[in-house]
Design an enzyme around this catalytic site. Sequence first.
Site, PDB file in Angstrom:
ATOM      1  N   SER A   1      69.615  56.420   4.951  1.00  7.32           N
ATOM      2  CA  SER A   1      68.851  54.947   4.682  1.00  7.32           C
ATOM      3  C   SER A   1      69.157  54.811   3.063  1.00  7.32           C
ATOM      4  CB  SER A   1      67.101  55.103   4.587  1.00  7.32           C
ATOM      5  OG  SER A   1      66.658  55.970   3.838  1.00  7.32           O
TER       6      SER A   1
ATOM      7  N   ASP B   1      72.117  53.365   6.916  1.00 11.85           N
ATOM      8  CA  ASP B   1      71.168  52.675   7.728  1.00 11.85           C
ATOM      9  C   ASP B   1      70.354  51.613   6.664  1.00 11.85           C
ATOM     10  OD1 ASP B   1      69.418  52.494  10.112  1.00 11.85           O
ATOM     11  OD2 ASP B   1      68.066  53.916   9.302  1.00 11.85           O
TER      12      ASP B   1
ATOM     13  N   HIS C   1      66.971  50.359  17.183  1.00 10.84           N
ATOM     14  CA  HIS C   1      66.303  50.916  16.192  1.00 10.84           C
ATOM     15  C   HIS C   1      64.655  51.194  16.640  1.00 10.84           C
ATOM     16  CE1 HIS C   1      68.841  49.938  12.447  1.00 10.84           C
ATOM     17  NE2 HIS C   1      69.311  49.579  13.311  1.00 10.84           N
TER      18      HIS C   1
ATOM     19  N   ALA D   1      63.697  54.069  17.905  1.00 10.39           N
ATOM     20  CA  ALA D   1      64.113  54.640  19.212  1.00 10.39           C
ATOM     21  C   ALA D   1      63.219  55.912  19.537  1.00 10.39           C
ATOM     22  CB  ALA D   1      65.392  54.526  19.456  1.00 10.39           C
TER      23      ALA D   1
HETATM   24  P1  13P Z   1      62.277  56.087  14.324  1.00 10.62           P
HETATM   25  O1  13P Z   1      61.194  55.935  13.270  1.00 10.62           O
HETATM   26  O2  13P Z   1      61.875  55.367  15.748  1.00 10.62           O
HETATM   27  O3  13P Z   1      62.815  57.254  14.402  1.00 10.62           O
HETATM   28  O4  13P Z   1      63.376  55.024  14.212  1.00 10.62           O
HETATM   29  C1  13P Z   1      64.394  55.315  13.048  1.00 10.62           C
HETATM   30  C2  13P Z   1      65.377  54.325  12.883  1.00 10.62           C
HETATM   31  O5  13P Z   1      65.467  53.149  13.339  1.00 10.62           O
HETATM   32  C3  13P Z   1      66.318  54.137  11.740  1.00 10.62           C
HETATM   33  O6  13P Z   1      66.931  52.830  11.411  1.00 10.62           O
HETATM   34  O1  G3H Z   2      64.436  53.000   9.798  1.00  6.25           O
HETATM   35  C1  G3H Z   2      64.508  53.533   8.566  1.00  6.25           C
HETATM   36  C2  G3H Z   2      64.438  55.083   8.798  1.00  6.25           C
HETATM   37  O2  G3H Z   2      63.294  55.499   9.573  1.00  6.25           O
HETATM   38  C3  G3H Z   2      64.615  55.724   7.487  1.00  6.25           C
HETATM   39  O3  G3H Z   2      63.315  55.603   6.715  1.00  6.25           O
HETATM   40  O4  G3H Z   2      63.397  54.407   4.363  1.00  6.25           O
HETATM   41  O5  G3H Z   2      61.829  56.276   4.848  1.00  6.25           O
HETATM   42  O6  G3H Z   2      64.133  56.845   4.588  1.00  6.25           O
HETATM   43  P1  G3H Z   2      63.290  55.950   5.407  1.00  6.25           P
HETATM   44 ZN    ZN Z   3      65.997  51.160  11.739  1.00  3.62          ZN
END
Ligand code: 13P
Ligand code: G3H
Ligand code: ZN
Length: 312
Positions: free
Chosen positions: A50, A89, A215, A217
Amino acid sequence: MPYVNTKVILDKANKEYYAVPAFNINNLEFLQAILDGAVAENAPVIIETSEGAIKYAGNGDPYLGAEIFVEMVRRYAERLPIPVSLHLDHGKRLEYIMAAIKAGYGSVMIDASDKPFEENMAITKKIVEIAHAAGVSVEAELGTLAGIEDNVQSAESILVNPEEAEQFVKETGVDFLAPAIGTSHGAFKFKGEPKLDIERLKEVKKRTGIPLVLHGASSVPQDMVELANRYGAKLEGVKGVPSDLLVETVKGGINKVNTDTDLRISFLAGLRKYLVENPAQFDPRKYLGEGKKYVTEVVRARLRLLGASGKA
Ligand code: 13P
Ligand code: G3H
Ligand code: ZN
């Protein structure tokens, strides 16, 4: 097999009707644990970071953070017999998207899903032009997920409109699409019975034909939750996407399954157990190593569930 573009991994998954998990990392240990699991399953795997992860790794500098992740992932991947890709991401800020492209990520997500449809389409189209010129593939999102992450916030989910999805893919030239079908980020996904709009998903797949992304998931494995709680965690009322429902989404056209929460919880369970049982230990390789073992097990289970095992 080398470090590859995410499109190579997802086009094969799309053609052969399985899904590849994309696992979020923030540090070296999670990467090692994921790669161990993927090698053991002879599976392709997508690593994703991310904006928050990049900021963390770069001590606040997105260019440094992105370079560190590319270097780590590429150097490990070059020695492995499986295809590995690196993906940005939830890219929201141009600075992070440019940092990822410049550093050598195989794909980036442009997440303008909180913007009106036309605006999301215009922003995505622009990013596709920039990324494709650098040989980088692009994921975008339509509809919004409920839940709160660092830069991903929405009070309630708005599901994707399949007709809009068709137009969006045609006009933007995006490589992968994340349609909102009822999931949410984090460990609290459903208030009542878990439910996703699989028919809507099938319609999006029929109209677009491209690899689709789920997402939010994570399945939030209850054995890991119980283990973490037994050793002092307080994870109450947590609930994820049940395994059988996840398999339904793969049958409905999902090819990339984003997973972060499951790894966070399994690492925490292993770490807590080890620290409680070994109070005199202070070597980080020992306690972090124990967390890694639990992550690897969860990674292997997920690769098998989604049909990615043996597909390297
Ligand atoms: P989770 O929080 O379900 O693991 O989703 C992660 C995600 O969508 C990252 O983009
Ligand atoms: O969808 C987001 C991911 O779970 C990443 O989360 O922004 O806390 O790194 P984060
Ligand atoms: Zn996500």
